[in-house]
Write a protein that holds these residues in place. Structure first.
Motif, short mmCIF file in Angstrom:
data_model
loop_
_atom_site.label_atom_id
_atom_site.label_comp_id
_atom_site.label_asym_id
_atom_site.label_seq_id
_atom_site.Cartn_x
_atom_site.Cartn_y
_atom_site.Cartn_z
N LEU A 262 -4.98 -70.22 44.40
CA LEU A 262 -5.72 -70.29 45.57
C LEU A 262 -5.86 -71.49 46.11
O LEU A 262 -5.62 -72.14 47.41
N PHE B 2 -5.60 -58.58 52.04
CA PHE B 2 -5.65 -59.74 50.81
C PHE B 2 -7.34 -59.98 50.31
O PHE B 2 -7.41 -60.12 49.09
N ILE C 167 -11.15 -59.08 40.95
CA ILE C 167 -12.33 -59.23 40.49
C ILE C 167 -12.95 -58.01 39.56
O ILE C 167 -13.51 -57.92 38.48
N VAL D 71 -2.28 -62.35 43.65
CA VAL D 71 -3.24 -62.77 44.72
C VAL D 71 -3.30 -64.03 45.28
O VAL D 71 -2.73 -64.14 46.50
N VAL E 249 -11.21 -57.58 36.18
CA VAL E 249 -11.64 -58.38 35.33
C VAL E 249 -13.14 -57.91 34.77
O VAL E 249 -13.08 -57.97 33.78
N CYS F 49 -8.90 -66.03 35.34
CA CYS F 49 -9.66 -66.71 36.26
C CYS F 49 -9.32 -68.08 36.58
O CYS F 49 -9.14 -68.51 37.91
N LEU G 146 -6.20 -68.02 38.87
CA LEU G 146 -6.39 -67.40 40.20
C LEU G 146 -6.96 -68.38 40.89
O LEU G 146 -6.68 -68.76 42.22
N VAL H 123 -15.71 -65.66 40.72
CA VAL H 123 -14.61 -65.92 39.68
C VAL H 123 -15.12 -67.44 38.74
O VAL H 123 -15.19 -67.29 37.66
N ALA I 86 -7.70 -57.08 47.95
CA ALA I 86 -6.81 -57.35 46.58
C ALA I 86 -7.86 -58.57 45.88
O ALA I 86 -7.90 -58.33 44.55
N LEU I 87 -8.25 -59.49 46.52
CA LEU I 87 -9.12 -60.62 45.69
C LEU I 87 -10.33 -59.79 45.06
O LEU I 87 -10.48 -60.07 43.77
#
Lengths: 461, 154
Positions: A83, B13, B21, A24, B24, A76, A79, A354, B16-17
């Motif tokens: 980002l 995008f 999640i 990502v 998870v 997490c 990520l 997140v 995908a983000l």
């Protein structure tokens, strides 16, 4: 046969989620270049390899040293870090001249992962820290008040929370409060694990409220004074709120008494109001929160951030297509606004989600932990994290007055990144101990009334 | 690039983000309840690798450690014969009403340790089995006498 519940190690799922997180983040990085130049930069394989290697190293160290650690937290964090790197890189490109702070930040990420591994190696038996709480407490206090030392502290943006060290190869400045945050959380957890019983039980009743004995209470009183000193002398509302909030929350968790959060909120409200009356620096912040448009020049930062987020709307302008560079300090304090602008509400709320997952896993570890030190440490670390994220994102989105805290794992800046990775390492160590299968204690034959053997026992002649 | 492609990539995008999640969340969901296993399996699962444990078990124990009971924490070296009981002439004195004067003996011979019950009132238990004849014991075995549980360690 007795049965016990064990958690699986789940290192495989951690690896899969890590790859997904990197995918990502790299996707964001690619989109920036596709949107701006319609082609990928030449150095992209290097950037991807470095980031993946760092994730792999962290993953392998966990596999080796703390195999039962929580599998969700590291992906997490990766990520968010990825980002953040992508957004810093995007802001590097957006300025008038090409900057290279993303490369520097990637270097800091490497340092942070190294510190993360070092903490896992050195502090796996975290309970040994229990004994040194006094030392840690003093060390944390010194760190917290270090920027007040003349000649060492530096004033930046109205607050004195930085220190500048003149090392052989040049000046290097960092925020000691970032390290103090961790040290003091450990000290509090160890102290409260030992004295929580005394804090609840002993003491005199005054006006129907049981007060603890003074000697049990002294370190906490000291902490309150220190956070006031931060507010008054370092003029930093954010750091002061962070430490005071940490201290109140840990007191509440250990004693289960509602009195402490109520008292704490009242004390802080009083302190903050006094700060508002006394310091122009605080007044500026509060006025910029209530009515930013009254003074366009002074509140330029918060206004451009607002415009940016409004432009972003629900799905954002797209990576590289907004103008987040218009906001001053977009890479540090206002990185959340840059995300709000380019990824919109959909993206920013995913990021907040997140953060929430990391905090929730931390509190889960506190619940699962079977010793009070682990419980308090996990809840303290997660709360300090939660308070920090809430305060800065609320400040950027104008829910609260702005305070100069960093956005964990995303903001540009070495000391914050390293400290937050170290926090995560401690959290993972606690989860390892909490989730590891515990050997069931053999039943004590005298207590076990159900067993026939007990009845057979008779005093030997 | 055309605007429609840019919009498509942007939406992809964000999808995908959020998908990350969701993954998870799925991982958390399967992690809520642990797995139930028996305590016997747990001995293997507990921290140490199995091979190491087996190897260690083949070697002779060096000490006897009281893990539960009023004198928990006490250790005693193995090798010389040990008599366990309430009497003062025992090598390991247990102050426990459920222990006989001379309760059990641990001795070494022929490359292994042997425990025998000396006709006690409440019996001697090796790994929760009451013993009636001299029994071979090794590293990792537990011995229960009266209210105390002992473990043979290296």
């Amino acid at each position: 046969m007795d049965e016990v519940v064990v958690y699986r190690q789940r290192r495989g799922i951690e690896a899969v989620l890590l790859l997904l997180a990197i995918a990502v983040a790299v996707g964001g990085y690619f989109l920036i270049h596709l949107d701006i130049d319609a082609e990928l930069p030449t150095e992209w394989p290097a950037a991807v390899v470095v980031l993946t290697t760092l994730a792999l190293v962290a993953h392998l160290v966990i596999r080796w040293r703390i195999p039962y650690a929580d599998p969700i937290i590291l992906p997490c964090v990766m990520l968010l870090n990825g980002l953040g790197l992508a957004m810093i890189h995007r802001l590097d490109l957006g300025g008038n001249e090409r900057m290279h702070s993303a490369e520097l930040q990637l270097g800091w990420t490497a340092v942070a992962v190294a510190v993360f591994c070092a903490v896992i190696f050195a502090l796996r038996e975290i309970r040994t820290l229990n004994r040194f709480w006094m030392l840690l407490f003093i060390f944390g206090m010194v760190l917290l008040l270090l920027p007040l030392v003349p000649g060492l502290g530096v004033e930046k943006n109205g607050s004195q929370i930085w220190i500048r060290l003149n090392l052989g190869f040049g000046a290097y400045s960092f925020q000691p409060a970032e390290l103090a945050k961790i040290v003091l959380t450990i000290a509090f957890a160890a102290y409260l694990a030992g004295t929580r019983e005394a804090l609840v039980a002993a003491g005199r009743k005054i006006m129907g409220v049981e007060l603890p004995r003074l000697r049990d209470f002294a370190p906490l009183l000291l902490m309150w004074l220190a956070s006031l000193a931060v507010l008054v002398f370092q003029k930093d509302l954010g750091t002061s709120l962070l430490f005071f909030g940490l201290f109140v929350v840990m007191l509440f968790v250990s004693t289960e008494r509602l009195l402490y959060p109520i008292l704490g909120a009242a004390l802080f409200a009083g302190g903050a109001y006094a700060g508002f009356l006394l310091f122009t620096h605080v007044q500026t912040r509060v006025l910029a929160w209530l009515d930013p448009f009254a003074d366009y020049d002074r509140n330029y930062q918060i206004i451009t951030a607002q415009f940016g987020m409004a432009w972003g709307g629900s799905i954002g302008t797209g990576w590289g297509l907004g103008r987040p560079n218009l906001t001053p300090l977009a890479k540090t304090d206002f990185i959340a606004a840059a995300f709000g602008e380019e990824l919109g509400v959909a993206g920013l709320s995913a990021i907040i989600m997140v953060y929430a997952i990391i905090v929730a896993r931390g509190i889960r570890a506190a619940l699962g932990s079977n010793d009070s030190f682990g419980k308090l440490l996990a809840s303290g670390l997660s709360f300090v994290f939660a308070i920090q994220v809430f305060t800065i994102i609320a400040g950027v989105t104008r829910l609260l007055p702005l305070t100069g805290l960093t956005t964990p794992f995303m903001s540009q800046g070495g000391s914050s990144l390293v400290a937050n990775w170290a926090t995560v390492a401690l959290l993972l160590i606690v989860t390892h101990h909490a989730r590891r299968p515990q050997t069931a204690k053999p039943r004590d034959p005298v207590v076990n009334l159900a067993s026939d053997e007990t009845i057979e026992l008779k005093a030997a002649a | 690039m055309s605007e429609i492609v840019v919009l498509g990539l942007k939406l992809a995008f964000l999808a995908a983000l959020w998908l990350a999640i969701l993954f998870v969340a799925a991982a958390i969901r399967t992690d809520v309840f642990g797995r139930k296993i028996s305590t016997a399996e747990l001995q293997i699962a507990d921290g140490q690798p199995t091979r190491k444990q087996l190897k260690a078990a083949q070697k002779l124990p060096k000490k006897l450690k009281i893990t539960h009971g009023p004198q928990a924490g006490t250790t005693l070296p193995l090798g010389e014969p040990i008599i366990i009981g309430r009497a003062d002439d025992c090598q390991l004195v247990l102050n426990d009403d459920y222990v006989s004067t001379h309760h059990a003996r641990i001795s070494r011979g022929g490359g292994y340790d042997i425990i025998e019950d000396l006709g006690s009132t409440n019996g001697t238990f090796v790994n929760n089995q009451r013993i009636t004849v001299p029994t071979q014991i090794g590293t990792g075995d537990s011995v229960r006498i009266g209210q105390s549980t002992m473990l043979l360690e290296r």
